[in-house]
Write an enzyme that holds these catalytic residues in place. Structure first.
Site, PDB file in Angstrom:
ATOM      1  N   LYS A 185       0.942   4.295   6.786  1.00  0.00           N
ATOM      2  CA  LYS A 185       0.277   5.154   5.797  1.00  0.00           C
ATOM      3  C   LYS A 185       0.786   6.593   5.917  1.00  0.00           C
ATOM      4  O   LYS A 185       1.511   6.930   6.848  1.00  0.00           O
ATOM      5  CB  LYS A 185      -1.242   5.149   6.036  1.00  0.00           C
ATOM      6  CG  LYS A 185      -1.938   3.808   5.793  1.00  0.00           C
ATOM      7  CD  LYS A 185      -2.094   3.489   4.319  1.00  0.00           C
ATOM      8  CE  LYS A 185      -2.887   2.204   4.123  1.00  0.00           C
ATOM      9  NZ  LYS A 185      -2.201   1.008   4.720  1.00  0.00           N
ATOM     10  N   SER A 191       0.813  -1.221   0.000  1.00  0.00           N
ATOM     11  CA  SER A 191       0.000   0.000   0.000  1.00  0.00           C
ATOM     12  C   SER A 191       0.844   1.268   0.000  1.00  0.00           C
ATOM     13  O   SER A 191       0.337   2.346  -0.242  1.00  0.00           O
ATOM     14  CB  SER A 191      -0.942   0.016   1.207  1.00  0.00           C
ATOM     15  OG  SER A 191      -0.223   0.204   2.403  1.00  0.00           O
TER      16      SER A 191
END
Lengths: 195, 195
Positions: A154, A116
DNA sequence: ATTTGTACCACACAAATGTGTGGTATGTCA
DNA sequence: TGACATACCACACATTTGTGTGGTACAAAT
């Protein structure tokens, strides 16, 4: 600049320093079968004069290598054509291990799972060095526990005081931060080992 | 395992060893304002007994760190829901900083310019740790001097004993290796600092 | 109650270690 | 020639340094 023998002595000193303990004058004499400590001191004086080592008076084993003899790992910037790679003019800086990894215990590595963050150059199985903290700023790369689920890495985003976790991969979606989420720390370094 | 004071002494020894010269017993005594060398030897004995250091008798400054005492930062793997992040069961391994940088001699860092390796997670301004060598194998990421021009980082490819330098970015083209090119080293680690 | 570990101190001694002052011989350079 | 660097040696001396043998006090564990 250095004679063969002087270089031999310097190499011996370097080797011992790398092993963790610089040699005494008599240990150097033994290595080269010199009959006198005075001989060793002649060599050390020559090496000091030529700028390869520094001595600290009255201290045992106090032989230091100068930058000329290269103690730290050099960081090279642009290397122009024709110039030998490790030439002095290419050295941009020296990598100081102690600076990056201070012995504080609020650091840990996290092995990254999934892709990700691949757009930010953080690949699966990379190690990220995380500094524990519960707050972070817009655009910081953070380690977060979302909805009391597993840990995730993230990009933190602050839009009009609302926080979001943004992946660096279009196959994943943006997650709004809620009261069930918690910032664990901030990524300060990413490391990938090829061996 | 270690008391606070024992840890303080160990940290001091570690710091001095990193600086290149382990301390003498009296230097340790001075640092901690001990009135006697006997006190220091009590500490050293305790550290030896607990397996953090090793001593070599009758040699000055001969204090060695064992693996246990080297700076280990925990590496966490998957962290399941509900479990505190730094819990023991999450520790996958330890990252031994001292070990990684102990070889020193034929290592250097290179700052990466350009985005030709972006697909492999090597971004502009990343540092790559390079081990000097003139040969490498298929799929190794290598540092190479091409046509006696500037240094470049690419993936080495061996196709039927012909070597090519392959970028990890479709905007760049594959370069065949010729007699004017030379492999400088192999990338063994990539590091990106966010602060 | 005794042992063990921690946390200090004092002092003396021997060995390790750096230092000082001399010496010889050879070669290079101006 | 003279000055200088290299490459050794001998020996004495002072300091640094590790070692040995004692001591006190406190707390925790057996």
């Amino acid at each position: 600049m250095l004679t063969k023998k002087q270089n031999d002595v310097l190499m011996f000193i370097r080797q011992r320093i790398r092993q963790g303990l610089p040699p005494t004058i008599r240990e150097i004499a033994d290595e080269f079968r010199f009959g006198s400590t005075g001989t060793v001191r002649d060599y050390l004086k020559a090496l000091v004069k030529k700028g390869f080592i520094a001595l600290c008076e009255k201290k045992s084993r106090a032989i230091e290598l100068t930058e000329k003899a290269m103690l730290n790992i050099p960081i090279l910037g642009r290397v122009p054509a024709g110039v030998p790679v490790l030439a002095v003019e290419n050295v941009e800086d020296y990598f100081n291990v102690d600076k990056l990894f201070s012995q504080k215990d609020d650091l840990f590595f996290l092995r990254v799972h999934g892709d990700s963050m691949i757009g930010a150059g953080i690949m699966p199985d990379d190690l990220v060095l995380v500094k524990k903290q519960s707050c972070a700023q817009d655009r910081d790369i953070v380690v977060c526990r979302v909805d009391e689920e597993e840990i995730t890495v993230k990009i933190l985003r602050n839009r009009e005081n609302r926080f979001f976790l943004e992946p660096a991969n279009k196959n994943y979606s943006i997650i709004p931060l809620n009261e069930h989420s918690q910032i664990v720390g901030k990524v300060i370094t990413a490391i990938r080992r090829y061996i």
